[in-house]
Write a protein that holds these residues in place. Sequence first.
Motif, PDB file in Angstrom:
ATOM      1  N   ALA A 110      51.999 -37.917  54.757  1.00  0.00           N
ATOM      2  CA  ALA A 110      51.588 -36.687  55.454  1.00  0.00           C
ATOM      3  C   ALA A 110      51.122 -36.965  56.875  1.00  0.00           C
ATOM      4  O   ALA A 110      51.182 -36.088  57.744  1.00  0.00           O
ATOM      5  CB  ALA A 110      50.490 -35.985  54.650  1.00  0.00           C
TER       6      ALA A 110
ATOM      7  N   ALA B 252      52.490 -38.924  59.027  1.00  0.00           N
ATOM      8  CA  ALA B 252      53.565 -39.363  59.919  1.00  0.00           C
ATOM      9  C   ALA B 252      53.867 -38.356  61.024  1.00  0.00           C
ATOM     10  O   ALA B 252      53.962 -38.728  62.205  1.00  0.00           O
ATOM     11  CB  ALA B 252      54.828 -39.652  59.105  1.00  0.00           C
ATOM     12  N   ASP B 253      54.046 -37.106  60.677  1.00  0.00           N
ATOM     13  CA  ASP B 253      54.384 -36.104  61.694  1.00  0.00           C
ATOM     14  C   ASP B 253      53.245 -35.888  62.686  1.00  0.00           C
ATOM     15  O   ASP B 253      53.485 -35.847  63.907  1.00  0.00           O
ATOM     16  CB  ASP B 253      54.781 -34.790  61.034  1.00  0.00           C
ATOM     17  N   PRO B 254      51.987 -35.742  62.238  1.00  0.00           N
ATOM     18  CA  PRO B 254      50.898 -35.620  63.224  1.00  0.00           C
ATOM     19  C   PRO B 254      50.812 -36.834  64.150  1.00  0.00           C
ATOM     20  O   PRO B 254      50.571 -36.682  65.352  1.00  0.00           O
ATOM     21  CB  PRO B 254      49.639 -35.483  62.352  1.00  0.00           C
TER      22      PRO B 254
ATOM     23  N   GLY C  47      57.542 -43.233  59.495  1.00  0.00           N
ATOM     24  CA  GLY C  47      58.467 -42.542  60.383  1.00  0.00           C
ATOM     25  C   GLY C  47      58.535 -43.154  61.768  1.00  0.00           C
ATOM     26  O   GLY C  47      58.657 -42.439  62.771  1.00  0.00           O
TER      27      GLY C  47
ATOM     28  N   ASP D 263      43.692 -32.228  65.149  1.00  0.00           N
ATOM     29  CA  ASP D 263      44.716 -31.345  64.617  1.00  0.00           C
ATOM     30  C   ASP D 263      44.345 -30.940  63.188  1.00  0.00           C
ATOM     31  O   ASP D 263      43.355 -31.428  62.624  1.00  0.00           O
ATOM     32  CB  ASP D 263      46.100 -31.992  64.691  1.00  0.00           C
TER      33      ASP D 263
ATOM     34  N   TRP E  90      45.655 -31.583  60.331  1.00  0.00           N
ATOM     35  CA  TRP E  90      45.665 -32.670  59.352  1.00  0.00           C
ATOM     36  C   TRP E  90      44.377 -33.478  59.440  1.00  0.00           C
ATOM     37  O   TRP E  90      43.794 -33.844  58.416  1.00  0.00           O
ATOM     38  CB  TRP E  90      46.880 -33.564  59.594  1.00  0.00           C
TER      39      TRP E  90
ATOM     40  N   ALA F  94      53.276 -38.774  65.110  1.00  0.00           N
ATOM     41  CA  ALA F  94      54.383 -38.687  66.066  1.00  0.00           C
ATOM     42  C   ALA F  94      54.058 -37.716  67.189  1.00  0.00           C
ATOM     43  O   ALA F  94      54.377 -37.970  68.369  1.00  0.00           O
ATOM     44  CB  ALA F  94      55.656 -38.265  65.348  1.00  0.00           C
ATOM     45  N   ALA F  95      53.430 -36.602  66.857  1.00  0.00           N
ATOM     46  CA  ALA F  95      53.048 -35.625  67.882  1.00  0.00           C
ATOM     47  C   ALA F  95      52.018 -36.212  68.837  1.00  0.00           C
ATOM     48  O   ALA F  95      52.046 -35.952  70.051  1.00  0.00           O
ATOM     49  CB  ALA F  95      52.494 -34.366  67.215  1.00  0.00           C
TER      50      ALA F  95
ATOM     51  N   PRO G 155      58.172 -39.989  54.011  1.00  0.00           N
ATOM     52  CA  PRO G 155      57.119 -40.152  55.014  1.00  0.00           C
ATOM     53  C   PRO G 155      55.785 -39.602  54.505  1.00  0.00           C
ATOM     54  O   PRO G 155      55.735 -38.537  53.883  1.00  0.00           O
ATOM     55  CB  PRO G 155      57.632 -39.355  56.210  1.00  0.00           C
TER      56      PRO G 155
END
Length: 487
Positions: A45, A47-49, A160, A215, A217, A51-52, A43
Amino acid sequence: MAGMSDQATTQSTTNRSTTPTSSAFTEHIQSGWAEREATTPAPRAAADPAAARRARLSAMHQGVRLVIPAGSLKVRSNDTDYPFRAHADFTYLTGWGSDAEPDSVLVLEPTSGDGEGHEATLYFRGPAGRGTTEFYANPAIGEFWVGPRPSLEHVAADLGVATTDLAELDAALTGGGTALVVTGADPAVEARVEGANPDGDTLARDLSELRLVKDAWEVAEVQAAVDATARGFDDVIADLALATRHERGERVVEGAFHRRARLDGNAVGYDTIAASGHHACYLHWTRNDGAVREGDLILLDAGVEVDSLYTADITRTLPISGAFTEVQRRVYDAVVEAADAAFAIVKPGIVFKEVHAAAMEVIARRTAEWGLLPISAEASLEPDQQLHRRWMVHGTSHHLGLDVHDCAQARRDFYHDGIVREGMVFTIEPGLYFQADDLTVPEELRGIGIRIEDDIVVTADGARNLSGAIPRTADEVEAWMREVRAR
């Protein structure tokens, strides 16, 4: 070149197409290709932000289908298109930046059962394969023309998020129940969503208001854009001598910056303003067809957009000769003073419009001291006067991020009249502009236009200047120009 929809492209190219149509040719071009090795990336970088962010949006709209289109290609002329750039809300929620596929759509479908949460699915046009006529005969999307598209599996792993082929989108848009769709991104998708937007475009509003606070990122991406922009400004200074020798020297300046934007990022974040001499007094001068002359100033308002689609927005005003005159320096110092006054008050809890007010106090005071105002600075600052604004009619700050003027759909109570919060990223950009035919100012001021613009992030107890490494004061600018020219 890439172009439009299948039907429109066919209509635009039929009268000049030379693509063979024989069965022998078709068999020949569709065979003899090596197999491509399938890859499954980790994934990215973003991807996680992303998703949040989807989770925060989901919590705001329980039980409602949410549709966020990336948008489609836009025609520049006939069958040629502008470079594709996904809608900012789509990128915000997926993390898909400069490599996003046109016509993609993110759908957040309410989960069954208790109705809490959503299941995210990204619909996009997967590979058609070399066994189709699209491969070689469709100049809009054919692989032979624009390159291969990523597989569904590749994008799912990369971002993701679950993926489905675009051909299945209609079923997701017509499932009944209340739906919200971001308007303006893809009218064709909007028209296909059943029961969409019963209360107006609340989804675009809510996303703009979510995007007001960045955020970690996102802040890092804006910083990367700022750093690339700084390198672009160095390039411009290095090319100023060349610019003075060309009748359209402003375009030499614009070209130098654009080269850096393409080398270190995706593109420029907005049309570059390379305004020399009295052109600097026109706030959005983007024609950039004027001469660059020794003794004048050049106002460069430019920003690199990196591949995540986050952009910088920086302005520096440079003396073309390398040194300010006494009059130029006097005006320049006043603008620096206004910028510093605005920056000094930034912290969580203030009202956003107070940043502008702090800068205007300096602009009013200085223009009064120079004898330009027919009333006192204090009187001019009254809401029913504002005479000093003749020489600075724009605002001092705007939010910055995926769009150069970010979060544009946010309500006034959240933006102009909103409370400043940690994580907000915005500009501080006061200026003074004395147009060449302005008879209310002394002749020595006419034709001088100066703006200084920095990008800042609000911290827990103040603010950090993301562009603070780019020289700002008159002495720093002169030293900067000497250093770059000596390389």
